[in-house]
Design a protein around this motif. Structure first.
Motif, PDB file in Angstrom:
ATOM      1  N   VAL A  61       0.837  -1.205   0.000  1.00 13.17           N
ATOM      2  CA  VAL A  61       0.000   0.000   0.000  1.00 13.17           C
ATOM      3  C   VAL A  61       0.865   1.247   0.000  1.00 13.17           C
ATOM      4  O   VAL A  61       0.628   2.214  -0.720  1.00 13.17           O
ATOM      5  CB  VAL A  61      -0.947  -0.019   1.218  1.00 13.17           C
ATOM      6  N   SER A  62       1.930   1.250   0.814  1.00 19.36           N
ATOM      7  CA  SER A  62       2.799   2.423   0.899  1.00 19.36           C
ATOM      8  C   SER A  62       3.509   2.678  -0.415  1.00 19.36           C
ATOM      9  O   SER A  62       3.662   3.822  -0.855  1.00 19.36           O
ATOM     10  CB  SER A  62       3.830   2.232   2.028  1.00 19.36           C
ATOM     11  N   LEU A  63       3.986   1.599  -1.071  1.00 14.77           N
ATOM     12  CA  LEU A  63       4.675   1.761  -2.343  1.00 14.77           C
ATOM     13  C   LEU A  63       3.753   2.324  -3.412  1.00 14.77           C
ATOM     14  O   LEU A  63       4.144   3.179  -4.209  1.00 14.77           O
ATOM     15  CB  LEU A  63       5.248   0.409  -2.790  1.00 14.77           C
ATOM     16  N   ARG A  64       2.498   1.852  -3.423  1.00 11.26           N
ATOM     17  CA  ARG A  64       1.562   2.319  -4.438  1.00 11.26           C
ATOM     18  C   ARG A  64       1.160   3.775  -4.216  1.00 11.26           C
ATOM     19  O   ARG A  64       0.931   4.521  -5.153  1.00 11.26           O
ATOM     20  CB  ARG A  64       0.312   1.436  -4.436  1.00 11.26           C
ATOM     21  N   SER A  65       1.050   4.163  -2.960  1.00  7.82           N
ATOM     22  CA  SER A  65       0.498   5.481  -2.661  1.00  7.82           C
ATOM     23  C   SER A  65       1.539   6.521  -2.283  1.00  7.82           C
ATOM     24  O   SER A  65       1.209   7.696  -2.135  1.00  7.82           O
ATOM     25  CB  SER A  65      -0.490   5.364  -1.497  1.00  7.82           C
ATOM     26  N   SER A  66       2.799   6.095  -2.134  1.00  4.98           N
ATOM     27  CA  SER A  66       3.862   6.985  -1.654  1.00  4.98           C
ATOM     28  C   SER A  66       3.543   7.526  -0.271  1.00  4.98           C
ATOM     29  O   SER A  66       3.955   8.626   0.087  1.00  4.98           O
ATOM     30  CB  SER A  66       4.085   8.150  -2.641  1.00  4.98           C
ATOM     31  N   ARG A  67       2.801   6.760   0.498  1.00  8.55           N
ATOM     32  CA  ARG A  67       2.470   7.142   1.863  1.00  8.55           C
ATOM     33  C   ARG A  67       2.966   6.084   2.828  1.00  8.55           C
ATOM     34  O   ARG A  67       3.154   4.923   2.468  1.00  8.55           O
ATOM     35  CB  ARG A  67       0.967   7.335   2.032  1.00  8.55           C
ATOM     36  N   THR A  68       3.132   6.479   4.079  1.00 10.39           N
ATOM     37  CA  THR A  68       3.647   5.561   5.087  1.00 10.39           C
ATOM     38  C   THR A  68       2.550   4.930   5.922  1.00 10.39           C
ATOM     39  O   THR A  68       2.834   4.059   6.739  1.00 10.39           O
ATOM     40  CB  THR A  68       4.598   6.305   6.039  1.00 10.39           C
ATOM     41  N   ARG A  69       1.308   5.385   5.744  1.00  7.70           N
ATOM     42  CA  ARG A  69       0.170   4.895   6.522  1.00  7.70           C
ATOM     43  C   ARG A  69       0.383   5.127   8.015  1.00  7.70           C
ATOM     44  O   ARG A  69      -0.087   4.363   8.848  1.00  7.70           O
ATOM     45  CB  ARG A  69      -0.088   3.407   6.258  1.00  7.70           C
ATOM     46  N   THR A  70       1.092   6.172   8.361  1.00  2.00           N
ATOM     47  CA  THR A  70       1.288   6.521   9.766  1.00  2.00           C
ATOM     48  C   THR A  70       0.895   7.977   9.982  1.00  2.00           C
ATOM     49  O   THR A  70       1.052   8.828   9.099  1.00  2.00           O
ATOM     50  CB  THR A  70       2.749   6.331  10.219  1.00  2.00           C
ATOM     51  N   LEU A  71       0.378   8.246  11.174  1.00  2.39           N
ATOM     52  CA  LEU A  71       0.079   9.601  11.615  1.00  2.39           C
ATOM     53  C   LEU A  71       0.883   9.872  12.878  1.00  2.39           C
ATOM     54  O   LEU A  71       1.049   8.983  13.714  1.00  2.39           O
ATOM     55  CB  LEU A  71      -1.416   9.766  11.920  1.00  2.39           C
ATOM     56  N   GLY A  72       1.358  11.081  13.027  1.00  4.59           N
ATOM     57  CA  GLY A  72       2.100  11.454  14.221  1.00  4.59           C
ATOM     58  C   GLY A  72       1.262  12.336  15.123  1.00  4.59           C
ATOM     59  O   GLY A  72       0.664  13.297  14.660  1.00  4.59           O
ATOM     60  N   ARG A  97      -8.914   2.177  11.998  1.00  2.18           N
ATOM     61  CA  ARG A  97     -10.020   1.825  11.104  1.00  2.18           C
ATOM     62  C   ARG A  97      -9.701   2.167   9.651  1.00  2.18           C
ATOM     63  O   ARG A  97     -10.271   1.574   8.729  1.00  2.18           O
ATOM     64  CB  ARG A  97     -11.302   2.553  11.539  1.00  2.18           C
ATOM     65  N   SER A  98      -8.818   3.107   9.443  1.00  3.89           N
ATOM     66  CA  SER A  98      -8.415   3.468   8.080  1.00  3.89           C
ATOM     67  C   SER A  98      -7.071   2.877   7.703  1.00  3.89           C
ATOM     68  O   SER A  98      -6.454   3.296   6.722  1.00  3.89           O
ATOM     69  CB  SER A  98      -8.365   4.997   7.946  1.00  3.89           C
ATOM     70  N   GLY A  99      -6.603   1.925   8.496  1.00  2.00           N
ATOM     71  CA  GLY A  99      -5.357   1.257   8.166  1.00  2.00           C
ATOM     72  C   GLY A  99      -4.124   2.068   8.470  1.00  2.00           C
ATOM     73  O   GLY A  99      -3.061   1.832   7.880  1.00  2.00           O
ATOM     74  N   HIS A 100      -4.220   3.016   9.402  1.00  2.00           N
ATOM     75  CA  HIS A 100      -3.085   3.846   9.770  1.00  2.00           C
ATOM     76  C   HIS A 100      -2.596   3.505  11.180  1.00  2.00           C
ATOM     77  O   HIS A 100      -3.382   3.105  12.047  1.00  2.00           O
ATOM     78  CB  HIS A 100      -3.454   5.334   9.719  1.00  2.00           C
ATOM     79  N   LEU A 101      -1.333   3.700  11.390  1.00  4.89           N
ATOM     80  CA  LEU A 101      -0.724   3.557  12.712  1.00  4.89           C
ATOM     81  C   LEU A 101      -0.526   4.944  13.299  1.00  4.89           C
ATOM     82  O   LEU A 101      -0.003   5.842  12.634  1.00  4.89           O
ATOM     83  CB  LEU A 101       0.627   2.846  12.602  1.00  4.89           C
ATOM     84  N   GLY A 123      10.679  13.519   9.762  1.00  3.18           N
ATOM     85  CA  GLY A 123      11.751  12.736   9.192  1.00  3.18           C
ATOM     86  C   GLY A 123      11.326  11.321   8.845  1.00  3.18           C
ATOM     87  O   GLY A 123      11.886  10.697   7.927  1.00  3.18           O
ATOM     88  N   ARG A 124      10.335  10.814   9.559  1.00  2.00           N
ATOM     89  CA  ARG A 124       9.806   9.478   9.292  1.00  2.00           C
ATOM     90  C   ARG A 124       8.663   9.523   8.271  1.00  2.00           C
ATOM     91  O   ARG A 124       7.987   8.529   8.054  1.00  2.00           O
ATOM     92  CB  ARG A 124       9.336   8.826  10.588  1.00  2.00           C
ATOM     93  N   ARG A 125       8.446  10.677   7.696  1.00  2.00           N
ATOM     94  CA  ARG A 125       7.486  10.857   6.598  1.00  2.00           C
ATOM     95  C   ARG A 125       6.074  10.446   6.983  1.00  2.00           C
ATOM     96  O   ARG A 125       5.376   9.754   6.234  1.00  2.00           O
ATOM     97  CB  ARG A 125       7.957  10.090   5.351  1.00  2.00           C
ATOM     98  N   VAL A 126       5.625  10.868   8.162  1.00  2.00           N
ATOM     99  CA  VAL A 126       4.238  10.586   8.532  1.00  2.00           C
ATOM    100  C   VAL A 126       3.309  11.284   7.548  1.00  2.00           C
ATOM    101  O   VAL A 126       3.629  12.330   6.978  1.00  2.00           O
ATOM    102  CB  VAL A 126       3.936  11.063   9.978  1.00  2.00           C
ATOM    103  N   ASP A 127       2.136  10.696   7.351  1.00  2.00           N
ATOM    104  CA  ASP A 127       1.186  11.249   6.387  1.00  2.00           C
ATOM    105  C   ASP A 127       0.451  12.475   6.928  1.00  2.00           C
ATOM    106  O   ASP A 127      -0.071  13.286   6.148  1.00  2.00           O
ATOM    107  CB  ASP A 127       0.155  10.190   6.002  1.00  2.00           C
ATOM    108  N   ALA A 306     -12.493  12.721  16.030  1.00  2.09           N
ATOM    109  CA  ALA A 306     -12.779  13.764  15.042  1.00  2.09           C
ATOM    110  C   ALA A 306     -11.508  14.385  14.492  1.00  2.09           C
ATOM    111  O   ALA A 306     -11.424  14.690  13.291  1.00  2.09           O
ATOM    112  CB  ALA A 306     -13.664  14.836  15.675  1.00  2.09           C
ATOM    113  N   ALA A 307     -10.507  14.591  15.348  1.00  6.55           N
ATOM    114  CA  ALA A 307      -9.258  15.194  14.883  1.00  6.55           C
ATOM    115  C   ALA A 307      -8.554  14.286  13.876  1.00  6.55           C
ATOM    116  O   ALA A 307      -8.073  14.738  12.835  1.00  6.55           O
ATOM    117  CB  ALA A 307      -8.355  15.488  16.078  1.00  6.55           C
ATOM    118  N   VAL A 308      -8.507  12.981  14.183  1.00  7.05           N
ATOM    119  CA  VAL A 308      -7.879  12.046  13.251  1.00  7.05           C
ATOM    120  C   VAL A 308      -8.688  11.957  11.955  1.00  7.05           C
ATOM    121  O   VAL A 308      -8.131  11.940  10.852  1.00  7.05           O
ATOM    122  CB  VAL A 308      -7.735  10.653  13.901  1.00  7.05           C
TER     123      VAL A 308
END
Length: 361
Positions: A61-72, A97-101, A123-127, A306-308
């Motif tokens: 998923v990360s490779l396809r979307s250029s996202r890390t699927r993480t939130l900080g 629920r949206s597949g994010h850490l 630096g860890r490229r959070v989304d 709500a914030a997330v």
């Protein structure tokens, strides 16, 4: 449908079971279904994924979307205290629920640690990024938040009204607390307010006063602290003096517990002689208390969710409704404070015989 027990389910398996396309499965399970896929189809896709025990490959998923699927999420002291659990739980579950850490960094109010936290997360490229405060307060949005979806939880930045902020509707909560006593028939009401420098304390007092004024009552306010001992001291003074009230609105549940203890020491029955309303719905105090406290709950879990949700919405460009409460016309959303009715409020035993309460001070 069936599949060999040795083979893991694929997105095509989910699509076949749900009766949708593979692209629809991808949109829904990657958190981009709202606004693109009908709600009933989304439900069918999630049900099929659960039935087949399908889990997307995070790396793919990360490779396809250029996202890390993480939130900080950066916080001041939430992770190290007992009171922030609901906010963190709501935020982490909404992310999952949206597949994010959700990656959490507690800074203990240290500015350098906070700056380091933002730098490390970027630096860890959070989304996306969030900041959550232990207590309602103003917070200056940092420059490090620029360029990624960002939201505030339990705080707001007056200088950056475009930044989404989710906070409890404290004025409405104060009004609700006063209304509980008014609807029970009380007219002599005292507010044991928290320290005035706290934003929430001032807003709650504004709400209590507005509700009593609308009912033709005046309000006595006694400034106190936030602990049980503060409630004991303030309530003892109020209940021992002339013009004893029949109802107390308290700064929080700890103060309310102190007020009940003070009433008991003075030989007063709660709620027979005195009705008490708390605030917070503290799980360790409100329900176990005797009598169980009627109180106003803080919607910390809803604030975190709500914030997330807003960060994810901005990340995916979704167009669904983004408010969980009452929008104020700029970035701040006021999340409702639920009323929790228990046993500490009852009608006064004797009518006060006056149209209004005691003089304001």
């Amino acid at each position: 449908m069936t599949r060999p027990p040795s083979r893991k389910a694929t997105s095509q398996d989910v699509a076949d079971l749900a009766g949708v396309s593979r692209s629809a499965v991808s949109l829904v399970l990657n958190g981009r279904g709202d606004g693109n896929i009908a709600p009933d189809k989304q439900a069918a896709i999630r049900a099929a994924a659960a039935q087949l025990e399908y889990e997307p490959n995070p790396s793919a998923v990360s490779l396809r979307s250029s996202r890390t699927r993480t939130l900080g999420m950066v916080t001041d002291a939430i992770a190290s205290t007992a009171y922030g659990g609901d906010l963190l739980r709501g935020a982490s579950e909404a992310a999952a629920r949206s597949g994010h850490l959700l990656v959490l960094v507690d800074t203990h109010y240290e500015q350098q640690r906070e700056a380091d936290a933002y730098r490390t997360l970027r630096g860890r490229r959070v989304d996306g990024l969030l900041f959550a405060a232990m207590s309602l307060r103003e917070y200056a949005v940092p420059a490090a938040a620029a360029g990624v979806p960002f939201a505030l939880a339990n705080c707001y930045d007056p200088a950056s009204p475009q930044v989404p902020a989710f906070v409890a509707d404290e004025v409405a909560g104060g009004r609700a607390a006063a209304r509980l006593l008014l609807e029970a028939g009380h007219r002599d009401i005292v507010l044991l307010a928290g320290a005035r420098e706290a934003v929430a304390s001032t807003l709650r007092e504004d709400g209590v006063r507005a509700e009593l004024t609308a009912a033709g009552c005046l309000l006595r306010t006694v400034e106190t602290g936030w602990d049980i001992s503060d409630g004991v001291a303030a309530a003892t003074a109020v209940l021992s003096g002339p013009g004893r009230p029949t109802g107390l609105v308290c700064a929080n549940d700890r103060v309310a517990v102190g007020a009940v203890l003070a009433a008991n020491r003075l030989g007063l029955d709660v709620p027979g002689d005195l009705s008490v309303v708390g605030y917070d719905d503290d799980a360790a105090l409100a329900a176990p208390m005797v009598p169980a406290l009627t109180t106003i709950a803080l919607p910390h879990r809803q604030i975190g969710e709500a914030a997330v949700a807003r960060v994810l919405s901005d990340l995916t460009g979704a167009t669904e409704a983004r408010t969980t409460g009452r929008a104020t016309g700029h970035g701040t959303v006021l999340v409702p404070c639920p009323v929790v009715v228990r046993d500490s409020v009852a009608p006064p035993r004797q009518p006060t015989g006056r149209a209004g309460g005691s003089p304001s001070r």
